[in-house]
Design a protein around this motif. Structure first.
Motif, PDB file in Angstrom:
ATOM      1  N   TRP A 106       0.874  -1.176   0.000  1.00  0.00           N
ATOM      2  CA  TRP A 106       0.000   0.000   0.000  1.00  0.00           C
ATOM      3  C   TRP A 106       0.910   1.225   0.000  1.00  0.00           C
ATOM      4  CZ3 TRP A 106      -5.480   0.021   1.126  1.00  0.00           C
ATOM      5  CH2 TRP A 106      -6.030  -1.240   1.321  1.00  0.00           C
ATOM      6  N   THR A 107       0.759   2.102  -0.987  1.00  0.00           N
ATOM      7  CA  THR A 107       1.522   3.349  -1.037  1.00  0.00           C
ATOM      8  C   THR A 107       0.570   4.500  -0.761  1.00  0.00           C
ATOM      9  OG1 THR A 107       3.102   2.431  -2.619  1.00  0.00           O
ATOM     10  CG2 THR A 107       2.991   4.841  -2.450  1.00  0.00           C
ATOM     11  N   TRP A 108       0.866   5.231   0.312  1.00  0.00           N
ATOM     12  CA  TRP A 108       0.067   6.382   0.735  1.00  0.00           C
ATOM     13  C   TRP A 108       0.836   7.653   0.396  1.00  0.00           C
ATOM     14  CZ3 TRP A 108      -4.667   5.149   2.410  1.00  0.00           C
ATOM     15  CH2 TRP A 108      -4.870   3.864   2.905  1.00  0.00           C
ATOM     16  N   GLU A 109       0.168   8.612  -0.247  1.00  0.00           N
ATOM     17  CA  GLU A 109       0.808   9.882  -0.584  1.00  0.00           C
ATOM     18  C   GLU A 109      -0.076  11.036  -0.150  1.00  0.00           C
ATOM     19  OE1 GLU A 109       3.104  10.276  -4.393  1.00  0.00           O
ATOM     20  OE2 GLU A 109       1.688   8.671  -4.938  1.00  0.00           O
ATOM     21  N   GLY A 110       0.570  12.133   0.237  1.00  0.00           N
ATOM     22  CA  GLY A 110      -0.182  13.326   0.575  1.00  0.00           C
ATOM     23  C   GLY A 110       0.608  14.251   1.472  1.00  0.00           C
ATOM     24  N   PRO A 111       0.006  15.383   1.806  1.00  0.00           N
ATOM     25  CA  PRO A 111       0.696  16.361   2.653  1.00  0.00           C
ATOM     26  C   PRO A 111       0.707  15.943   4.117  1.00  0.00           C
ATOM     27  CG  PRO A 111      -1.488  17.157   2.102  1.00  0.00           C
ATOM     28  CD  PRO A 111      -1.291  15.878   1.341  1.00  0.00           C
ATOM     29  N   TYR A 112       1.792  16.290   4.783  1.00  0.00           N
ATOM     30  CA  TYR A 112       1.936  16.118   6.224  1.00  0.00           C
ATOM     31  C   TYR A 112       2.164  17.522   6.772  1.00  0.00           C
ATOM     32  CZ  TYR A 112       4.082  14.877  10.699  1.00  0.00           C
ATOM     33  OH  TYR A 112       4.382  14.775  12.033  1.00  0.00           O
ATOM     34  N   THR A 113       1.202  18.007   7.530  1.00  0.00           N
ATOM     35  CA  THR A 113       1.228  19.376   8.014  1.00  0.00           C
ATOM     36  C   THR A 113       1.670  19.404   9.464  1.00  0.00           C
ATOM     37  OG1 THR A 113      -0.558  19.931   6.496  1.00  0.00           O
ATOM     38  CG2 THR A 113      -0.137  21.478   8.301  1.00  0.00           C
ATOM     39  N   THR A 114       2.809  20.055   9.725  1.00  0.00           N
ATOM     40  CA  THR A 114       3.311  20.211  11.089  1.00  0.00           C
ATOM     41  C   THR A 114       2.999  21.639  11.532  1.00  0.00           C
ATOM     42  OG1 THR A 114       5.498  21.090  10.531  1.00  0.00           O
ATOM     43  CG2 THR A 114       5.256  18.682  10.468  1.00  0.00           C
ATOM     44  N   HIS A 126       5.642  17.096   1.871  1.00  0.00           N
ATOM     45  CA  HIS A 126       4.992  16.183   0.934  1.00  0.00           C
ATOM     46  C   HIS A 126       5.840  14.931   0.845  1.00  0.00           C
ATOM     47  CE1 HIS A 126       2.077  19.162  -0.374  1.00  0.00           C
ATOM     48  NE2 HIS A 126       3.057  20.029  -0.209  1.00  0.00           N
ATOM     49  N   GLY A 127       5.201  13.794   0.983  1.00  0.00           N
ATOM     50  CA  GLY A 127       5.948  12.552   0.949  1.00  0.00           C
ATOM     51  C   GLY A 127       5.036  11.370   0.708  1.00  0.00           C
ATOM     52  N   ALA A 128       5.598  10.204   0.951  1.00  0.00           N
ATOM     53  CA  ALA A 128       4.869   8.959   0.751  1.00  0.00           C
ATOM     54  C   ALA A 128       5.260   7.975   1.844  1.00  0.00           C
ATOM     55  CB  ALA A 128       5.184   8.380  -0.630  1.00  0.00           C
ATOM     56  N   VAL A 129       4.343   7.081   2.130  1.00  0.00           N
ATOM     57  CA  VAL A 129       4.577   6.015   3.103  1.00  0.00           C
ATOM     58  C   VAL A 129       4.129   4.718   2.450  1.00  0.00           C
ATOM     59  CG1 VAL A 129       4.009   5.123   5.394  1.00  0.00           C
ATOM     60  CG2 VAL A 129       4.100   7.595   5.017  1.00  0.00           C
ATOM     61  N   GLN A 130       4.950   3.686   2.568  1.00  0.00           N
ATOM     62  CA  GLN A 130       4.563   2.371   2.050  1.00  0.00           C
ATOM     63  C   GLN A 130       4.398   1.392   3.209  1.00  0.00           C
ATOM     64  OE1 GLN A 130       7.422   1.207  -0.995  1.00  0.00           O
ATOM     65  NE2 GLN A 130       6.101   2.124  -2.537  1.00  0.00           N
ATOM     66  N   TRP A 131       3.328   0.623   3.167  1.00  0.00           N
ATOM     67  CA  TRP A 131       3.070  -0.431   4.140  1.00  0.00           C
ATOM     68  C   TRP A 131       3.036  -1.751   3.384  1.00  0.00           C
ATOM     69  CZ3 TRP A 131      -0.463   0.153   8.854  1.00  0.00           C
ATOM     70  CH2 TRP A 131      -0.409   1.439   9.377  1.00  0.00           C
ATOM     71  N   GLY A 175       7.713   2.043   5.162  1.00  0.00           N
ATOM     72  CA  GLY A 175       8.805   2.811   4.575  1.00  0.00           C
ATOM     73  C   GLY A 175       8.352   4.249   4.431  1.00  0.00           C
ATOM     74  N   PHE A 176       9.209   5.192   4.793  1.00  0.00           N
ATOM     75  CA  PHE A 176       8.880   6.619   4.726  1.00  0.00           C
ATOM     76  C   PHE A 176       9.819   7.281   3.729  1.00  0.00           C
ATOM     77  CE2 PHE A 176       8.158   4.964   8.968  1.00  0.00           C
ATOM     78  CZ  PHE A 176       6.815   5.261   9.161  1.00  0.00           C
ATOM     79  N   GLY A 177       9.289   8.108   2.848  1.00  0.00           N
ATOM     80  CA  GLY A 177      10.141   8.774   1.868  1.00  0.00           C
ATOM     81  C   GLY A 177       9.337   9.562   0.868  1.00  0.00           C
ATOM     82  N   ARG A 178       9.726   9.415  -0.404  1.00  0.00           N
ATOM     83  CA  ARG A 178       9.085  10.166  -1.485  1.00  0.00           C
ATOM     84  C   ARG A 178       8.851   9.252  -2.666  1.00  0.00           C
ATOM     85  NH1 ARG A 178       9.198  15.717  -0.909  1.00  0.00           N
ATOM     86  NH2 ARG A 178       8.686  15.930  -3.088  1.00  0.00           N
ATOM     87  N   SER A 208       8.970   5.185  -8.862  1.00  0.00           N
ATOM     88  CA  SER A 208       9.930   4.680  -7.876  1.00  0.00           C
ATOM     89  C   SER A 208       9.700   5.311  -6.507  1.00  0.00           C
ATOM     90  CB  SER A 208      11.358   4.984  -8.314  1.00  0.00           C
ATOM     91  OG  SER A 208      11.633   4.335  -9.522  1.00  0.00           O
ATOM     92  N   PHE A 209       9.945   4.521  -5.479  1.00  0.00           N
ATOM     93  CA  PHE A 209       9.845   4.995  -4.109  1.00  0.00           C
ATOM     94  C   PHE A 209      11.254   5.169  -3.555  1.00  0.00           C
ATOM     95  CE2 PHE A 209       9.431   4.023   0.508  1.00  0.00           C
ATOM     96  CZ  PHE A 209       8.639   5.091   0.862  1.00  0.00           C
ATOM     97  N   ARG A 210      11.560   6.359  -3.034  1.00  0.00           N
ATOM     98  CA  ARG A 210      12.866   6.646  -2.436  1.00  0.00           C
ATOM     99  C   ARG A 210      12.688   6.686  -0.933  1.00  0.00           C
ATOM    100  NH1 ARG A 210      17.349   9.838  -4.569  1.00  0.00           N
ATOM    101  NH2 ARG A 210      16.926   8.404  -6.257  1.00  0.00           N
TER     102      ARG A 210
END
Length: 148
Positions: free
Chosen positions: A97-105, A111-116, A126-129, A134-136
């Motif tokens: 599962w690849t999740w993408e979207g904004p993370y507001t602090t 902006h990034g992506a998380v893979q489960w 996995g946390f990255g872009r 491709s997932f980095r």
């Protein structure tokens, strides 16, 4: 549409439901604090609730569900420090599962992506872009079943 939402939520829940102990792997950090996760069906709803916390009681609560009109899963995550993420996924692809979207602090929007994905012993985040197809990855966490 309600049936599609329930099936989608159950797909995420069947893959990741349960109690988990997650160990972060962050470059340059010798010992990152472990997190404890609970992934359960929300009562009387097609949503899945994801609750996580550290020993210091930092954490958050996310809601995962399927939006049939958008044909997307959503993962909206609200953290105790006031930050939040609004992620979407088209669902699992090859077990990931690849999740993408904004993370507001409180300071800025990232902006990034998380893979489960499931592993033999639990699951991995996995946390990255996302760079095109491709997932980095820049950090990760491994999660194993936890007995509470």
């Amino acid at each position: 549409m309600l049936v599609l939402a329930a099936v989608a939520a159950n797909a995420f829940l069947s893959a990741f439901g349960g109690m988990w102990a997650c160990t972060p792997h962050i470059p340059g950090v010798v010992t990152a604090p472990a997190t404890h996760w609970s992934i359960t069906a929300a009562p009387r709803s097609s949503w899945v609730t994801v609750h996580w916390e550290t020993r210091a009681h930092d954490g958050g609560t996310a809601f995962v569900g399927y939006l049939a009109a958008e044909q997307q899963w959503i993962y909206d995550d609200f953290h105790t420090d006031g930050s939040f993420a609004a992620n979407t996924s088209s669902g699992p692809e090859n077990g990931t599962w690849t999740w993408e979207g904004p993370y507001t602090t409180p300071q800025r929007v990232l902006h990034g992506a998380v893979q489960w994905r499931r592993t033999k012993t639990g699951f991995r985040q996995g946390f990255g872009r996302q760079l095109g197809a491709s997932f980095r990855e820049t950090a990760s966490a491994t999660c194993v079943p936890e007995k509470r």
